[in-house]
Scaffold this motif. Structure first.
Motif, mmCIF file in Angstrom:
data_model
loop_
_atom_site.group_PDB
_atom_site.id
_atom_site.type_symbol
_atom_site.label_atom_id
_atom_site.label_comp_id
_atom_site.label_asym_id
_atom_site.label_seq_id
_atom_site.Cartn_x
_atom_site.Cartn_y
_atom_site.Cartn_z
ATOM 1 N N PRO A 108 0.917 -1.222 0.151
ATOM 2 C CA PRO A 108 0.008 -0.001 0.029
ATOM 3 C C PRO A 108 0.805 1.342 0.145
ATOM 4 O O PRO A 108 0.504 2.164 -0.569
ATOM 5 C CB PRO A 108 -0.858 0.017 1.226
ATOM 6 C CG PRO A 108 -0.834 -1.498 1.775
ATOM 7 C CD PRO A 108 0.548 -1.976 1.047
ATOM 8 N N ARG A 109 1.823 1.169 0.713
ATOM 9 C CA ARG A 109 2.849 2.227 0.660
ATOM 10 C C ARG A 109 3.553 2.707 -0.821
ATOM 11 O O ARG A 109 3.559 3.778 -1.005
ATOM 12 C CB ARG A 109 3.941 2.184 1.631
ATOM 13 C CG ARG A 109 3.427 2.176 3.059
ATOM 14 C CD ARG A 109 4.327 1.576 4.127
ATOM 15 N NE ARG A 109 5.586 2.602 4.216
ATOM 16 C CZ ARG A 109 5.719 3.680 5.268
ATOM 17 N NH1 ARG A 109 4.748 3.783 5.921
ATOM 18 N NH2 ARG A 109 6.880 4.333 5.294
ATOM 19 N N ILE A 161 2.149 1.900 -3.871
ATOM 20 C CA ILE A 161 0.980 2.407 -4.263
ATOM 21 C C ILE A 161 0.698 3.857 -4.083
ATOM 22 O O ILE A 161 0.539 4.454 -4.991
ATOM 23 C CB ILE A 161 -0.333 1.412 -4.105
ATOM 24 C CG1 ILE A 161 -0.194 0.042 -4.771
ATOM 25 C CG2 ILE A 161 -1.477 2.109 -4.569
ATOM 26 C CD1 ILE A 161 -1.231 -0.993 -4.335
ATOM 27 N N THR A 162 0.636 4.328 -3.021
ATOM 28 C CA THR A 162 0.556 5.573 -2.523
ATOM 29 C C THR A 162 1.638 6.541 -3.069
ATOM 30 O O THR A 162 1.580 7.622 -3.539
ATOM 31 C CB THR A 162 0.466 5.804 -1.002
ATOM 32 O OG1 THR A 162 -0.499 4.879 -0.407
ATOM 33 C CG2 THR A 162 0.494 7.259 -0.458
ATOM 34 N N ALA A 163 2.840 5.946 -3.035
ATOM 35 C CA ALA A 163 3.962 6.786 -3.574
ATOM 36 C C ALA A 163 3.821 6.867 -4.995
ATOM 37 O O ALA A 163 4.244 7.849 -5.651
ATOM 38 C CB ALA A 163 5.417 6.092 -3.196
ATOM 39 N N ARG A 164 3.235 5.796 -5.973
ATOM 40 C CA ARG A 164 3.171 6.052 -7.297
ATOM 41 C C ARG A 164 2.193 6.952 -7.608
ATOM 42 O O ARG A 164 2.063 7.796 -8.581
ATOM 43 C CB ARG A 164 2.803 4.626 -7.776
ATOM 44 C CG ARG A 164 3.994 3.704 -7.848
ATOM 45 C CD ARG A 164 3.644 2.230 -8.458
ATOM 46 N NE ARG A 164 5.024 1.508 -8.514
ATOM 47 C CZ ARG A 164 5.288 0.158 -8.848
ATOM 48 N NH1 ARG A 164 3.767 -0.626 -8.922
ATOM 49 N NH2 ARG A 164 5.996 -0.399 -8.700
ATOM 50 N N GLN A 165 0.982 6.806 -6.858
ATOM 51 C CA GLN A 165 -0.257 7.885 -6.887
ATOM 52 C C GLN A 165 0.522 9.258 -6.763
ATOM 53 O O GLN A 165 -0.052 10.188 -7.398
ATOM 54 C CB GLN A 165 -1.180 7.487 -6.186
ATOM 55 C CG GLN A 165 -1.985 6.284 -6.393
ATOM 56 C CD GLN A 165 -3.003 5.944 -5.505
ATOM 57 O OE1 GLN A 165 -2.990 6.349 -4.355
ATOM 58 N NE2 GLN A 165 -4.152 5.213 -5.861
ATOM 59 N N HIS A 166 1.249 9.448 -5.719
ATOM 60 C CA HIS A 166 1.903 10.808 -5.243
ATOM 61 C C HIS A 166 2.692 11.200 -6.658
ATOM 62 O O HIS A 166 2.531 12.286 -6.871
ATOM 63 C CB HIS A 166 2.491 10.728 -4.182
ATOM 64 C CG HIS A 166 2.958 11.930 -3.446
ATOM 65 N ND1 HIS A 166 2.264 12.996 -2.983
ATOM 66 C CD2 HIS A 166 4.105 12.506 -3.378
ATOM 67 C CE1 HIS A 166 2.695 13.924 -2.603
ATOM 68 N NE2 HIS A 166 4.003 13.842 -2.677
ATOM 69 N N TYR A 188 0.343 12.383 -9.381
ATOM 70 C CA TYR A 188 -0.294 13.720 -9.008
ATOM 71 C C TYR A 188 0.685 14.780 -9.267
ATOM 72 O O TYR A 188 0.511 15.793 -9.759
ATOM 73 C CB TYR A 188 -0.860 13.573 -7.577
ATOM 74 C CG TYR A 188 -1.384 15.027 -7.243
ATOM 75 C CD1 TYR A 188 -2.658 15.393 -7.622
ATOM 76 C CD2 TYR A 188 -0.550 15.747 -6.294
ATOM 77 C CE1 TYR A 188 -3.169 16.569 -7.420
ATOM 78 C CE2 TYR A 188 -1.135 16.968 -6.022
ATOM 79 C CZ TYR A 188 -2.413 17.329 -6.362
ATOM 80 O OH TYR A 188 -2.719 18.816 -6.018
ATOM 81 N N LEU A 239 6.991 12.669 0.163
ATOM 82 C CA LEU A 239 6.401 11.432 0.668
ATOM 83 C C LEU A 239 7.431 10.320 1.034
ATOM 84 O O LEU A 239 8.389 9.872 0.243
ATOM 85 C CB LEU A 239 5.575 11.071 -0.335
ATOM 86 C CG LEU A 239 4.345 9.759 -0.004
ATOM 87 C CD1 LEU A 239 3.601 10.357 1.172
ATOM 88 C CD2 LEU A 239 3.840 9.367 -1.269
ATOM 89 N N TYR A 240 7.341 9.822 2.226
ATOM 90 C CA TYR A 240 8.215 8.773 2.967
ATOM 91 C C TYR A 240 9.543 9.132 2.956
ATOM 92 O O TYR A 240 10.525 8.276 2.510
ATOM 93 C CB TYR A 240 8.063 7.434 2.024
ATOM 94 C CG TYR A 240 6.495 7.164 2.374
ATOM 95 C CD1 TYR A 240 5.807 6.901 3.450
ATOM 96 C CD2 TYR A 240 5.939 6.608 0.885
ATOM 97 C CE1 TYR A 240 4.454 6.638 3.712
ATOM 98 C CE2 TYR A 240 4.491 6.173 1.122
ATOM 99 C CZ TYR A 240 3.805 6.158 2.458
ATOM 100 O OH TYR A 240 2.586 5.817 2.489
ATOM 101 N N TYR A 258 11.100 4.730 -3.742
ATOM 102 C CA TYR A 258 10.583 4.257 -2.510
ATOM 103 C C TYR A 258 11.499 3.109 -1.895
ATOM 104 O O TYR A 258 12.118 2.287 -2.551
ATOM 105 C CB TYR A 258 9.028 3.596 -2.624
ATOM 106 C CG TYR A 258 8.534 2.831 -1.310
ATOM 107 C CD1 TYR A 258 8.209 3.844 -0.324
ATOM 108 C CD2 TYR A 258 8.605 1.593 -1.342
ATOM 109 C CE1 TYR A 258 7.695 3.065 0.847
ATOM 110 C CE2 TYR A 258 8.158 0.979 -0.140
ATOM 111 C CZ TYR A 258 7.392 1.652 0.934
ATOM 112 O OH TYR A 258 7.157 1.233 2.111
#
Length: 169
Positions: free
Chosen positions: A52-53, A55-60, A63, A99-100, A124
């Motif tokens: 999930p982290r 996927i969030t990094a890819r979406q970020h 964006y 992010l992260y 990531y």
């Protein structure tokens, strides 16, 4: 038969019987099974934590690429050059919190006609047992924006391209 011979025969027949298996021969069987199960649980736990982290990094990243393309097309449409657009995009990406712990940087900026395409890069770092296999994953995302040129009176401009951008690649 003498009594001593009968006792010896009984002892001999008792010693020929098969013995029940002792627990000494099975000591390591459960240890191997438990070690395999623990390793599998650590692997699946790492996937459940990192997926999930990631996927969030890819979406970020997607964006940020889209927002950077909007900044670039606005800069060029306002009369700036590709160099101005590139510095505006870098300033926009620098203002975005990492992010992260991974900052996003500009990889490429291209424009053709009225379309501007921006490619950004971030990464990531796996924080679970997956780091043994792959410690860091590079994420690249591309965003595009198209300029809608409007004349001073509010009607669409007859020019279908940005002056700074070539009409073909």
């Amino acid at each position: 038969m003498p009594a001593s011979a009968v006792g010896q025969r009984r002892r001999a027949s008792v010693s020929l019987r098969p013995r029940p298996p002792s627990s000494n021969g099975q000591r390591g069987d459960y240890a191997i099974f438990i070690a395999v199960i623990v390793a599998a649980l650590l692997l699946f736990g790492g996937i459940a934590y990192d997926a999930p982290r990631l996927i969030t990094a890819r979406q970020h990243a997607v964006y940020n690429a889209s927002e950077a393309a909007k900044v670039a097309v606005a800069t060029i449409a306002a009369g700036g050059t590709q160099a101005h657009a590139s510095s505006a995009v870098q300033a926009r990406l620098a203002a975005v919190p990492a992010l992260y712990g991974a900052p996003t940087s500009l990889l490429r900026l291209e424009c053709v006609g009225s379309l501007v395409e921006v490619t950004v890069q971030t990464w990531y770092r796996n924080r679970s047992a997956l780091a043994v296999f792959r410690e860091r994953q590079t994420i690249t995302a591309t965003g595009a924006a198209e300029a809608q040129l409007i004349g001073p009176s509010g009607e669409p401009s007859g020019r279908g391209y940005l002056p700074e951008c070539p009409l073909t690649i």
